[in-house]
Design an enzyme around this catalytic site. Structure first.
Site, PDB file in Angstrom:
ATOM      1  N   MET A  34       0.690  -1.215   0.032  1.00  0.00           N
ATOM      2  CA  MET A  34       0.120   0.088   0.039  1.00  0.00           C
ATOM      3  C   MET A  34       0.822   1.389  -0.044  1.00  0.00           C
ATOM      4  SD  MET A  34      -3.452  -1.012   2.067  1.00  0.00           S
ATOM      5  CE  MET A  34      -2.938  -0.677   3.801  1.00  0.00           C
ATOM      6  N   GLY A  35       2.173   1.080  -0.467  1.00  0.00           N
ATOM      7  CA  GLY A  35       3.013   2.312  -0.413  1.00  0.00           C
ATOM      8  C   GLY A  35       3.463   2.584   1.006  1.00  0.00           C
ATOM      9  N   LEU A  37       6.463   2.996   1.608  1.00  0.00           N
ATOM     10  CA  LEU A  37       7.455   1.993   1.839  1.00  0.00           C
ATOM     11  C   LEU A  37       8.730   2.100   2.859  1.00  0.00           C
ATOM     12  CD1 LEU A  37       7.897   1.267  -2.219  1.00  0.00           C
ATOM     13  CD2 LEU A  37       6.281   0.097  -0.629  1.00  0.00           C
ATOM     14  N   HIS A  41       9.566  -3.391   3.449  1.00  0.00           N
ATOM     15  CA  HIS A  41       8.928  -3.655   1.872  1.00  0.00           C
ATOM     16  C   HIS A  41      10.245  -3.856   0.753  1.00  0.00           C
ATOM     17  CE1 HIS A  41       5.562  -0.983   3.320  1.00  0.00           C
ATOM     18  NE2 HIS A  41       5.121  -2.307   3.049  1.00  0.00           N
ATOM     19  N   GLY A 151       4.662 -10.050   3.739  1.00  0.00           N
ATOM     20  CA  GLY A 151       5.506  -9.954   5.001  1.00  0.00           C
ATOM     21  C   GLY A 151       5.189 -10.895   6.079  1.00  0.00           C
ATOM     22  N   GLU A 152       5.945 -11.568   6.861  1.00  0.00           N
ATOM     23  CA  GLU A 152       5.418 -12.233   7.882  1.00  0.00           C
ATOM     24  C   GLU A 152       4.765 -11.048   9.070  1.00  0.00           C
ATOM     25  OE1 GLU A 152       8.223 -15.041   9.076  1.00  0.00           O
ATOM     26  OE2 GLU A 152       7.596 -16.347   7.817  1.00  0.00           O
ATOM     27  N   LYS A 153       5.067  -9.824   8.970  1.00  0.00           N
ATOM     28  CA  LYS A 153       4.608  -8.888  10.059  1.00  0.00           C
ATOM     29  C   LYS A 153       3.175  -9.093  10.022  1.00  0.00           C
ATOM     30  CE  LYS A 153       3.679  -4.841  11.370  1.00  0.00           C
ATOM     31  NZ  LYS A 153       2.414  -4.365  10.683  1.00  0.00           N
ATOM     32  N   SER A 190       4.596   0.764   8.060  1.00  0.00           N
ATOM     33  CA  SER A 190       4.115   2.322   7.593  1.00  0.00           C
ATOM     34  C   SER A 190       3.693   2.938   8.560  1.00  0.00           C
ATOM     35  CB  SER A 190       3.287   1.985   6.337  1.00  0.00           C
ATOM     36  OG  SER A 190       3.962   1.194   5.355  1.00  0.00           O
ATOM     37  N   ARG A 191       2.739   2.380   9.548  1.00  0.00           N
ATOM     38  CA  ARG A 191       2.142   3.025  10.635  1.00  0.00           C
ATOM     39  C   ARG A 191       2.787   3.626  11.780  1.00  0.00           C
ATOM     40  NH1 ARG A 191      -2.316  -0.563   8.950  1.00  0.00           N
ATOM     41  NH2 ARG A 191      -3.977   0.316   8.204  1.00  0.00           N
TER      42      ARG A 191
END
Ligand code: PAF
Length: 285
Positions: A34-35, A37, A41, A151-153, A190-191
């Site tokens: 979702m950008g 980055l 990512h 990603g495993e996150k 990203s958050r």
């Protein structure tokens, strides 16, 4: 001089590029994002390069996976910076459609995954995994890659994607990318950009609480007790609330009562207005 990553915005243009690659005999990888980055990512792009010689990074802030009152409007949109960051990776193409391209007028379908998507995040964010499964199905069908990486996150998201890709016989290999942590141990997300400096210091204790839980469970502490103590540790470190800390089977995500196999702890805690996710493997000794 770093290369400039070309961008396409329509499904047709994406398919034309992929067709050309196929004619030249290339394998194709897809990194859906979702950008906004970050190096998590970029590590996915580098990991998929081992399996694909042409790599598409999609950037689309998918409205259907955000619930009422969630952060869709304020989600960071940083395409110019994202493309600059990708210039130093093996990425070949950015696919950045707009909402109308992805959900044209009259769009009325969704992919709903039962079981695994109804627990944990699914229980707290109704409709979230329908939105993820629908957009990821579309991206896979638009790009038709040989391999795609997540990603495993977002561990439950990865499990949901593996489920529907298998259920629907979508001919793609799904790779899981290792969870990447910042220098202070916070899972890259990203958050994280939403956090103030002070919140960021508290957030860095998330990883410590999960490491402690892991050690306790491996040393034989009752799993429910270890989960409870991890919640208490997060609250006393300064988290506002804890949505869950759950020790689960790493594939079905069913809760475990005993460490009779390898397990995974999945956790979500809130700080300020930010919801942070983390998870960790708990290997059976
Ligand atoms: O993990 C994400 O960034 C998103 O959920 C995904 C997989 C790109 C779908 O919008």
């Amino acid at each position: 001089m770093s290369k400039s990553i070309p961008v396409v915005r329509s499904v047709q243009a994406l398919r034309n590029v992929v067709k050309g690659w196929r004619e030249e005999g290339h394998s194709v990888g897809l990194v859906p994002t979702m950008g906004a980055l970050h190096h998590g990512h970029l590590s996915l792009v580098r990991a998929i390069a081992e399996k694909a010689d042409r790599i598409i990074v999609s950037i689309f802030v998918n409205p259907t996976q955000f619930g009422e009152g969630e952060d869709f409007d304020k989600y960071p949109r940083t395409e110019t910076e994202d493309r600059k960051k990708l210039a130093s990776t093996p990425a070949s193409l950015v696919f950045a459609p707009n909402a109308r391209e992805m959900y044209p007028s009259g769009f009325a379908s969704k992919v709903n995954v039962g079981g695994i998507s109804e627990r944990l995040e699914g229980a707290l964010r109704p409709g979230h995994f329908d939105g993820v499964a629908t957009v990821v199905s579309k991206l896979l069908l638009q790009a038709m890659p040989d391999v795609a990486i997540f990603g495993e996150k977002d561990y439950q998201q990865l499990a949901v994607i593996r489920r529907f890709v298998s259920d629907l016989n979508i001919p793609v290999e799904i790779m899981g990318g290792t969870l990447i942590r910042e220098a202070d141990g916070l899972a890259a997300s990203s958050r994280n950009a939403y956090l103030t400096d002070q919140e960021r210091q508290v957030a860095a204790t998330f990883n410590i609480a999960l490491n402690e839980l892991t050690a306790k469970v491996q040393n034989g502490t009752d799993i429910r007790q270890a989960e409870k103590e991890a919640c208490e540790a997060l609250l006393s470190a300064g988290f506002l609330s804890v949505d869950y800390v759950a020790v689960v089977d790493p594939e079905s995500l069913e809760p475990l009562d005993r460490l009779d196999r390898n397990a995974r702890v999945l956790a979500v805690a809130r700080i300020g207005g930010v919801r942070l996710l983390d998870n960790m493997a708990i290997n059976k000794a």
